[in-house]
Write an enzyme that holds these catalytic residues in place. Structure first.
Site, short mmCIF file in Angstrom:
data_model
loop_
_atom_site.label_atom_id
_atom_site.label_comp_id
_atom_site.label_asym_id
_atom_site.label_seq_id
_atom_site.Cartn_x
_atom_site.Cartn_y
_atom_site.Cartn_z
N LEU A 217 29.09 -13.94 46.25
CA LEU A 217 28.93 -14.66 44.69
C LEU A 217 27.36 -13.55 45.02
O LEU A 217 26.49 -12.89 45.94
CB LEU A 217 28.31 -15.25 45.33
CG LEU A 217 29.00 -16.77 44.69
CD1 LEU A 217 28.95 -18.19 45.07
CD2 LEU A 217 30.32 -16.96 43.60
N LEU A 248 22.20 -22.87 39.61
CA LEU A 248 23.84 -22.69 40.58
C LEU A 248 23.74 -21.82 41.82
O LEU A 248 23.36 -20.70 41.29
CB LEU A 248 24.60 -22.56 40.30
CG LEU A 248 26.65 -22.50 40.37
CD1 LEU A 248 26.40 -23.66 41.61
CD2 LEU A 248 27.46 -22.01 39.71
N ASP A 249 24.17 -22.07 43.37
CA ASP A 249 23.89 -21.32 44.43
C ASP A 249 22.98 -20.36 44.37
O ASP A 249 22.85 -19.16 44.89
CB ASP A 249 25.36 -20.33 44.28
CG ASP A 249 25.88 -21.06 44.52
OD1 ASP A 249 26.26 -22.33 44.85
OD2 ASP A 249 27.21 -21.03 44.00
N GLU A 250 21.27 -21.18 43.48
CA GLU A 250 20.20 -19.94 43.56
C GLU A 250 19.13 -20.83 44.35
O GLU A 250 17.97 -20.32 44.09
CB GLU A 250 20.09 -19.52 42.21
CG GLU A 250 20.27 -18.75 42.14
CD GLU A 250 20.04 -18.12 40.67
OE1 GLU A 250 18.85 -18.68 40.21
OE2 GLU A 250 20.98 -17.50 39.71
#
Length: 305
Positions: A217, A248-250
Site C-alpha cells: 500500500l 485508513l492504514d495510517e
C-alpha cells in the site's frame, strides 16, 4: 590405622538447588513531560514497597520534551496488591503529570480476534496463545464469513459470525462493540479482517485495536496485490502492524519487517512469503502491546523493548 573411604564425587551435592519463591510482579508504563526527579520518584516508589526492579526501559524524546518509561518490578508476597499500588502511585503521577498504567504482569490481555477468509494470522495467534508464547486470553473470534469457524472451535474458542453489508454495517459494528463490552475485551486484533471500520468505531477502540497489512500500500490496492507485485518485479515483501485510526492504514506503526525476494519467485510463492511475514509482524505487535511495551507519542509509537 583406619582407612578413609574415598568420597564418591558423583554423589556430592546431589540435593536440588533451592528455588527462590516467586514474588508477585507488576508492570508500570508511563509517559509525561520530561522533568528532573522523575526516575528517582519511580524508583523510590518501588524501593519503599520493598520491591525489586526487574526491567527498566526508558526513552527521552527531547524534540517533544516527553519522557517514556516501562518498569517491571516485584514486591514481597505479603506486599500490596494492585489496588493499593495504584493508590500509592496516584499522588506521584499527579505531581509529575504522568499518563500511566499499572497492571499485574501475569494477567493475560483479553484479546478479541477479527478475521475474514485468510486464516494465516488467526492460526498463528491461536497457536501462540495456546502454547503460552503470547500472554493473551482469547474469549472469542469474530468474522464476517463462516469459513474459519472450525479453526476457532478446534481451539475451544467461541466463533461469532457477524456478516457486514452496506445496509447493516451500523448494526454489525454495534454488535461488535457489544461483544467488546460483554467479554471485557482489552485489545481487538484485525487478523486480516477485510472490512473498513467506521470512524466512530475507530475512535471507540483508539489505542486498543491493531491491524496488519502488506507493504504494497498504496501502490498495489485491491484484489491479488502479490500478483500485481510480481508483474512489477518487486524485490521486497513486507508487512506493517499499526493501531487502527479513522485514517485508513495510517495509524501509529508498532512493527514492520521485510523479506527479500527475486525474479525466481512465482506469484504463489510471493503470497506464501507475504503471509509468513504478516503473521510474524502481527504476533510481535500483539506481544509488545500485551506486555505494555507500546506507548503512543502523538501519531507514532515508542516501543520499549
Amino acid at each position: 590405622m583406619k582407612r578413609m573411604t574415598p568420597v564418591n564425587q558423583k554423589n556430592r551435592n546431589t540435593s536440588p538447588p533451592l528455588r527462590q519463591p516467586q514474588r508477585p510482579e507488576f508492570v508500570l508504563s508511563l509517559s509525561c513531560p520530561d522533568r528532573m526527579g522523575l526516575v528517582h520518584a519511580v524508583s523510590g516508589f518501588v524501593a519503599r514497597l520493598g520491591g525489586d526492579i526487574l526491567e527498566n526501559q526508558h526513552f527521552d524524546d527531547r524534540s517533544q520534551g516527553r519522557y517514556f518509561m516501562r518498569v517491571r518490578f516485584s514486591v514481597p508476597d505479603a506486599g500490596p496488591g494492585l489496588d493499593e499500588l495504584c493508590s500509592g502511585f496516584g499522588p506521584i503521577a499527579e505531581v509529575f503529570r504522568i499518563s500511566w498504567r499499572l497492571c499485574a504482569a501475569a494477567t493475560p490481555t483479553r484479546t478479541l480476534l477479527l478475521v475474514s477468509q485468510y486464516g494465516h494470522c488467526l492460526n498463528d495467534l491461536l497457536f501462540r496463545a495456546s502454547s503460552g508464547a503470547l500472554n493473551i486470553e482469547i474469549p472469542a473470534v469474530v468474522s464476517n464469513h463462516r469459513d474459519l469457524g472450525p479453526l476457532a472451535e478446534s481451539h475451544g474458542i467461541p466463533f461469532h459470525h457477524i456478516p457486514v453489508t452496506k445496509e447493516n454495517k451500523p448494526e454489525a459494528e454495534a454488535r461488535l462493540l457489544e461483544l467488546v463490552d460483554v467479554l471485557g475485551v482489552e485489545l481487538v486484533v484485525l487478523a486480516r479482517y477485510m472490512q473498513i471500520l467506521s470512524g466512530d468505531l475507530c475512535e471507540r477502540l483508539a489505542g486498543r485495536a491493531i491491524n496488519i497489512h502488506h507493504s504494497f500500500l498504496p501502490s498495489f490496492k485491491g484484489a491479488k496485490p502479490y500478483h500485481q507485485a510480481h508483474r512489477r518485479g518487486v524485490k521486497l515483501i513486507g508487512a506493517t502492524a499499526h493501531y487502527v485510526t479513522p485514517d485508513l492504514d495510517e495509524g501509529p506503526i508498532i512493527e514492520q519487517d521485510v523479506v527479500r525476494v527475486d525474479h525466481a519467485h512465482t506469484p504463489d510463492e510471493l503470497v506464501r512469503v507475504g503471509r509468513d511475514v504478516e503473521a510474524q509482524v502481527l504476533a510481535r505487535a500483539v506481544q509488545w502491546h500485551s506486555e505494555r511495551r507500546v506507548l503512543l507519542n502523538g501519531n507514532h509509537t515508542v516501543v520499549l523493548r
